[in-house]
Structures are given as structure tokens and as C-alpha cells.
Design a protein around this motif. Structure first.
Motif, PDB file in Angstrom:
ATOM      1  N   LEU A 513       0.882  -1.408  -0.035  1.00 18.31           N
ATOM      2  CA  LEU A 513       0.213  -0.148   0.064  1.00 18.31           C
ATOM      3  C   LEU A 513       1.049   1.299   0.068  1.00 18.31           C
ATOM      4  O   LEU A 513       0.382   2.219  -0.734  1.00 18.31           O
ATOM      5  CB  LEU A 513      -0.686   0.039   1.225  1.00 18.31           C
ATOM      6  N   ALA A 514       2.003   1.219   0.727  1.00 26.27           N
ATOM      7  CA  ALA A 514       3.130   2.256   0.738  1.00 26.27           C
ATOM      8  C   ALA A 514       3.560   2.494  -0.844  1.00 26.27           C
ATOM      9  O   ALA A 514       3.877   3.795  -0.998  1.00 26.27           O
ATOM     10  CB  ALA A 514       3.929   2.170   1.699  1.00 26.27           C
ATOM     11  N   ASP A 515       3.809   1.410  -1.276  1.00 25.78           N
ATOM     12  CA  ASP A 515       4.319   1.524  -2.839  1.00 25.78           C
ATOM     13  C   ASP A 515       3.528   1.757  -3.747  1.00 25.78           C
ATOM     14  O   ASP A 515       4.080   2.152  -4.938  1.00 25.78           O
ATOM     15  CB  ASP A 515       5.154   0.457  -3.078  1.00 25.78           C
ATOM     16  N   GLY A 516       2.086   1.989  -3.480  1.00 23.09           N
ATOM     17  CA  GLY A 516       1.004   1.862  -4.677  1.00 23.09           C
ATOM     18  C   GLY A 516       0.797   0.922  -5.507  1.00 23.09           C
ATOM     19  O   GLY A 516       0.179   0.914  -6.546  1.00 23.09           O
ATOM     20  N   GLY A 554      -5.737  -0.596  -3.579  1.00 23.28           N
ATOM     21  CA  GLY A 554      -5.915  -0.203  -2.581  1.00 23.28           C
ATOM     22  C   GLY A 554      -6.633  -1.224  -1.695  1.00 23.28           C
ATOM     23  O   GLY A 554      -6.989  -2.281  -2.288  1.00 23.28           O
ATOM     24  N   LEU A 555      -7.342  -0.969  -0.574  1.00 25.09           N
ATOM     25  CA  LEU A 555      -8.158  -1.914   0.113  1.00 25.09           C
ATOM     26  C   LEU A 555      -9.421  -1.893  -0.249  1.00 25.09           C
ATOM     27  O   LEU A 555     -10.025  -1.226  -1.001  1.00 25.09           O
ATOM     28  CB  LEU A 555      -8.305  -1.464   1.630  1.00 25.09           C
ATOM     29  N   PRO A 556     -10.164  -3.281  -0.114  1.00 26.40           N
ATOM     30  CA  PRO A 556     -11.673  -3.271  -0.631  1.00 26.40           C
ATOM     31  C   PRO A 556     -12.679  -2.344   0.279  1.00 26.40           C
ATOM     32  O   PRO A 556     -12.104  -1.964   1.515  1.00 26.40           O
ATOM     33  CB  PRO A 556     -11.815  -4.919  -0.369  1.00 26.40           C
ATOM     34  N   PRO A 557     -13.867  -2.178  -0.106  1.00 30.96           N
ATOM     35  CA  PRO A 557     -14.483  -1.374   0.751  1.00 30.96           C
ATOM     36  C   PRO A 557     -14.767  -1.700   2.182  1.00 30.96           C
ATOM     37  O   PRO A 557     -15.346  -0.852   2.937  1.00 30.96           O
ATOM     38  CB  PRO A 557     -15.770  -1.105   0.059  1.00 30.96           C
ATOM     39  N   GLY A 558     -14.764  -2.927   2.553  1.00 33.15           N
ATOM     40  CA  GLY A 558     -15.100  -3.525   3.740  1.00 33.15           C
ATOM     41  C   GLY A 558     -14.401  -4.945   3.999  1.00 33.15           C
ATOM     42  O   GLY A 558     -13.433  -5.399   3.174  1.00 33.15           O
TER      43      GLY A 558
END
Length: 618
Positions: A513-516, A554-558
Motif C-alpha cells: 500500500l505504501a508503494d502503490g 488499495g483496500l476493498p470497501p470492507g
């Protein structure tokens, strides 16, 4: 003794007439006052002008030295302010009036203080010098107050002896007051009374008998002594000799000086016990047992009529009935619930049995299978039996999705799945927090739950949501970060093969996530497609669902499942490392390989592919 015969009784201690001041006449001539210069008499006012130190010394009269007005030579004028019985005026006392009567000068000092009782005490004239001072003497004689023929008072001391001419009368009076020898019959009493005269000690035997408890006691003792004497006479033998029990039965009372007779034992008065037959004894026991049984049964019936709260059933009861014990119920509350369900007859017997058993405080809330019309003790014993509690214990493991959790609850509780799904679709009724965005996923906390037979589906799910919020509160996660933490924890729960690898998986997520970089997790693709397993196909990875981490960065919505506390802690404290890749090379053992570069990761993927070939049914 009459009060008139008591020496000195009735004589007033103070006689006002004896000490009245002399009467002053209004027609007396003025008192001449000596002149200062000539020594003669001047004006009366001169007396007022004289200095105290100029006053001539006053000569004390001779009668002042007598010490007491009771002295025979004490002048009556000094006592009464009048003439002496001889009629001579008292010239030394002051000045004379027209008739030559002596008057007391007003400037003279007051006469001595009136004598008291001790002034009238004098030694006995007939007393001997050899008398011991401690020996008691006769009491002093005294007469009532004497008066002279003129109605005045006598010159003799008040209450004192008469004059010499009345010595004969005095002797007669003294004889009536002198002490007399004590009778010999009273000497025995002196030892007990200390020499004091005992009232009634001289009363003769023929005096009237005293009344009271002691008199009745003496009468009884005399009657008993007479009865004993008659008994001894009857027991006398032909030779006229009596048994020795007569005199031996007298007990001497040292305190009262009496012989108290003790009634001798008469062997003829004892009666031998008659032997009772066994039949009579048996009948008596049966009758006694019947009386006891009747009293017990009758007492119980009477107690039930007077106090209905003491009624109780007998035995273990029959049939079946379910009774719920609410959380926080006291023993009395449980008893009332049992009475309502007709399990026990009244509150009292159950409460009494529960208070006598310390384990009764451990009765847990829940539904219990009971029987109808049980005794209070039997009902308590059944409530303490774990098998009597009717509940469904549902365990939700970590990583189950909401669909999987509802299926397990339906299977273990018998609740229809449709009812559970309908309740899950209404997040407001389940108490979901606002940061959940109306999504139940991630809030059915994995744990073991006891579900009662009559628990509503909404109550069951609400209990699980409350447990999830409790875990987030205990970890002190801020509310604005709770949804993100739950989502990451669900990914860690799905991808890690063990609790030890959870920290590394959490670190990989943070690094990517930090690296995109896209997460590219197969578990998110399977959740989007509603599938299970650890592998995906190319077609699965084409699903445009926001949960597809191959398509969306990124992360899923939940959350994609319901993570446990270990996954939540791993997200809060990831393991330090530079890993960007990981893959499970042996799903059977959970062996997971982590890599920093893509080349290392490809080598690990080859190992996983080899396991798939070895396990085609994977």
C-alpha cells in the motif's frame, strides 16, 4: 414509754420570753450626759458628740463571769430584764427609773449567748470517781418546763435538774430512767444482737403467736414432730423399746436454736413396681406412634391452611416444562418463576432449600427442562444439574463470512436460515455502529455463544455484534480507524497460514500500500465471486467488484470475513520487514514463503504449483 416521761422531751430549745429586750418607757426622763469640760451632764445631744475614745470604760457586772444563765446566783434581771425575786433593783446594770427599778443601759454590750444543750450537761453528783468512763450510766432526769406562780418561767435551766429542795423528786424521776440488769433469758440474744435490746425478747411464751411465714413454718415443724412421735410410738416393739430413728432424725438449727425434726423413712410406704406385660407395652407404643403421626400430619395441614407459602409438593414431579432463568434473577425470583410454571407449590420450600445449599448462587441464566409439581428440594437439585439447561452452544471460528456464520447458526440452533438472513438485512435492528456503513461483515465476532431455545434471531446476532464492538473497545482502536483495521484484519485472517505469519502478512500489506502496488489477493477475488478456496481463474480475476484487488488498487470497501483478535493485533503491530510478496506453498501445513523481490516470489510460486500437481483435488 410515753413521751411525757422521756427526759427533756417537749422542752423548747428556745424561749423567746427569756431573751426579749427590756421594754422602754416613753415617760422616762432624759438621760443626763456629762459635759465635756466639767464632767457633768449636759445636753442629750452631747452623747452623740462624744468621741469613742472619750467614753469611760464600762465595768463588767459580776454575773458576766458565771458563764451561763443557768447558774443559781445568776440575777434574774439579767435574764428577764426585770427585778430580782428579792425585789432589789440592779444598780450596776445601768440607771434607775422613777420607782427605783434598775434599767439596763442601752450602750452596754450584749449578754452572753444563750446556753445550748451542752451547757446543761453536768456530772452526776452521785457518780464515783472510780467509775469507768465507758460504763453506761442512767439517763439524765428532766422535767417539763417549770413556771412560777405568776405565770413566769422558772429560774432553773430548761430541761435540767430541779433545785436542791426538789432532790427527792429528782431521785424518784431518776429511778425511772436508770438502767436495770438484763434478764438471764435475754443473755443468749445479746451474743447475736451485740448487746442491743431485742424488741419482744421479754415476751412470755403465753403471748399471742406471731403471724407470718416463720410462724407457719414453726407450726408445720411442730405438727411434723408430733406426727413423727406418733409414728415412733406405733413402731415400738413389745419390750417397749423404740427405734433409734426418733432422736437421730432431729437436726439442730444453730441460727434459730431449734431442733428441726426430719420425717424418718417408713419402708412400708414404698410400693414395689408392678411388672407390665409385653402386650401392654406394645399397645402403648403403637398408640404413642399414632399420636405423633397424627400431630405431624395435622400440623402440616394446619400450617398449609394458615401459611400457603409453606405448601410443597412431594416427589420428583412428572411431565416436562421449560423454565427460563433471567440474568440477575434472585432466588426468590427463580422461585416465583417456578411457581408460575407449576413446578413447585410455593416459594418457601424452594428458597429454604436454596439457602441451605451454597451452590444455589451458581444457577446460570438460561432455559431449563423441569418437571411439573416437584418438591422444592427436587427442583433445586435439577436446576443445579448441567444437563437440565436447554441451550445451543454455537462456536464461530475466525475467518467465516456472514453467509457461512448464518448457516452454522441455523444448523446448530434449528433456527430457519431465512429468518436469520432477514434479520441480517436490517443492520439497525442489530445495533451496528455508524462506522460499519450498514455492512454486517466483520462484526459477527468469532467466539462461542450459548443460544437458548426461545432466543429470537435478532437477539442472537445482536449478541455477536456487541461482542465485536467490545473487542474493538478493549484494543482502544479509534472509531474513525475501526473499519480500516477490520478490513486489513480480515485480509490477514484469510491469507495467513498461522498466527505466527499474521504479522508478516500485515507487513506485506503495509509495504504494498505504501508503494502503490495492487494487493492482488486471491481471497478478495473469491469473496467477490462468492467462492471459496485459495486459487482463482483468469475469468474470476476479471470480476469488476470493488472487492477484486486485482482490478482495484488499495483496500476493498470492507472486511471479507469476521477476523479474530489475533488478526486485529497483527494489523495494529505488523512485523518489521521488507517483504512485498508471499505465497502458501503447502496448504496442508500452512507453509507460507515471503519474498522481497519478484524473482524470489516466482521461485516460491513454483513450489505451490508442485503441491497442486501432487494434490489435484486440492
Amino acid at each position: 414509754m410515753p413521751t411525757s416521761e422521756i427526759p427533756g422531751y417537749g422542752v423548747p430549745r428556745y424561749e423567746p420570753g427569756r431573751y426579749d429586750p427590756p421594754s422602754w418607757r416613753a415617760d422616762l426622763p432624759p438621760v443626763p450626759v456629762p459635759d465635756r469640760s466639767t464632767g457633768g451632764f449636759g445636753r442629750v445631744s452631747g452623747l452623740l458628740d462624744r468621741q469613742f475614745d472619750e467614753t469611760d470604760p464600762v465595768v463588767e457586772p459580776e454575773w458576766w463571769a458565771y458563764g451561763s444563765s443557768d447558774d443559781p446566783h445568776y440575777p434574774l434581771t439579767a435574764r428577764h430584764g426585770g427585778d430580782d425575786r428579792h425585789g432589789a433593783p440592779d444598780r450596776d446594770s445601768g440607771y434607775a427609773d422613777d420607782e427605783g427599778a434598775a434599767q439596763q443601759h442601752p450602750s452596754l454590750p450584749l449578754p452572753p449567748r444563750p446556753p445550748g444543750v451542752w451547757d446543761r450537761l453536768r456530772p452526776r453528783e452521785d457518780a464515783s470517781a472510780d467509775d469507768d468512763a465507758t460504763v453506761a450510766h442512767g439517763t439524765l432526769g428532766g422535767t417539763p418546763l417549770d413556771r412560777d406562780p405568776r405565770g413566769g418561767q422558772t429560774s432553773r435551766p430548761v430541761g435540767g435538774h430541779r433545785s436542791d429542795e426538789d432532790d427527792d423528786d429528782v431521785d424518784d424521776f431518776d429511778d425511772s430512767t436508770d438502767a436495770h440488769p438484763i434478764d438471764d433469758d435475754l443473755r443468749a440474744w445479746d451474743d447475736q444482737t451485740g448487746g442491743l435490746e431485742v424488741i419482744g425478747a421479754h415476751v412470755e411464751e403465753d403471748a399471742p403467736r406471731p403471724r407470718g411465714r416463720r410462724a407457719r413454718r414453726e407450726e408445720a415443724l411442730r405438727a411434723e414432730a408430733a406426727s413423727a412421735e406418733r409414728a415412733r410410738a406405733r413402731r415400738s416393739d413389745d419390750t417397749g423399746r423404740h427405734h433409734d430413728t426418733g432422736h437421730d432424725a432431729l437436726v439442730h438449727d444453730e441460727a434459730f436454736g431449734e431442733d428441726i425434726p426430719v420425717k424418718p423413712y417408713d419402708p412400708r410406704t414404698g410400693r414395689a413396681r408392678r411388672k407390665r406385660s409385653p402386650v401392654a407395652v406394645l399397645i402403648s407404643l403403637l398408640v404413642l406412634g399414632g399420636l405423633v403421626f397424627g400431630i405431624v400430619v395435622g400440623g402440616q395441614r394446619l400450617l398449609e391452611l394458615i401459611n400457603p407459602a409453606s405448601q410443597d409438593y412431594a416427589g420428583q414431579g412428572t411431565g416436562e416444562v421449560q423454565v427460563r432463568v433471567q440474568d440477575g434473577d434472585t432466588l426468590s425470583d427463580i422461585a416465583r418463576t417456578l411457581v408460575t410454571a407449576d413446578v413447585v407449590a410455593s416459594i418457601g420450600p424452594f428458597v429454604d432449600a436454596a439457602e441451605a445449599n451454597a451452590a444455589a448462587v451458581g444457577i446460570q441464566p438460561g432455559v431449563y427442562g423441569m418437571r411439573l409439581q416437584m418438591s422444592g428440594q427436587a427442583a433445586l437439585d435439577l436446576l443445579l444439574d448441567p444437563s437440565a439447561r436447554l441451550l445451543s452452544r454455537v462456536t464461530l471460528p475466525e475467518g467465516l463470512t456472514v453467509t457461512q456464520a448464518l448457516t452454522r447458526i441455523a444448523e446448530q440452533t434449528g433456527t430457519p436460515i431465512a429468518e436469520l438472513e432477514a434479520v441480517a438485512a436490517d443492520p439497525v435492528a442489530l445495533g451496528l455502529p455508524a462506522y460499519a456503513n450498514g455492512v454486517l461483515e466483520g462484526f459477527l465476532f468469532p467466539a462461542t455463544y450459548d443460544i437458548e431455545p426461545d432466543d429470537a434471531p435478532a437477539d442472537v446476532l445482536r449478541q455477536m455484534v456487541a461482542r465485536a464492538v467490545q473487542a474493538l473497545d478493549e484494543l482502544q482502536i479509534p472509531e474513525d480507524q475501526r473499519l480500516t483495521v477490520l478490513t486489513k484484519a480480515s485480509l490477514v485472517q484469510a491469507e495467513a497460514g498461522s498466527v505466527e505469519d499474521m504479522g508478516k502478512v500485515a507487513r506485506v500489506l503495509e509495504n504494498r500500500l505504501a508503494d502503490g502496488m495492487p494487493l492482488q489477493l486471491d481471497t478478495t477475488v473469491n469473496y467477490a465471486n462468492g467462492k471459496g478456496g485459495i486459487t482463482t481463474t483468469a475469468q474470476d480475476r476479471q470480476n469488476p467488484s470493488p472487492y477484486n484487488t486485482y482490478v482495484h488498487p488499495g483496500l476493498p470497501p470492507g472486511a471479507i470475513n469476521n477476523p479474530g483478535e489475533d488478526a486485529l493485533r497483527a494489523v495494529l503491530s505488523p512485523t518489521a520487514g521488507d517483504w512485498r510478496f508471499f505465497v502458501v506453498v503447502d496448504p496442508d501445513t500452512g507453509d507460507t514463503r515471503f519474498a522481497v523481490t519478484g524473482e524470489e516470489h516466482q521461485q516460491n510460486v513454483l513450489l505451490f504449483q508442485q503441491w497442486l500437481r501432487d494434490n489435484p483435488e486440492g
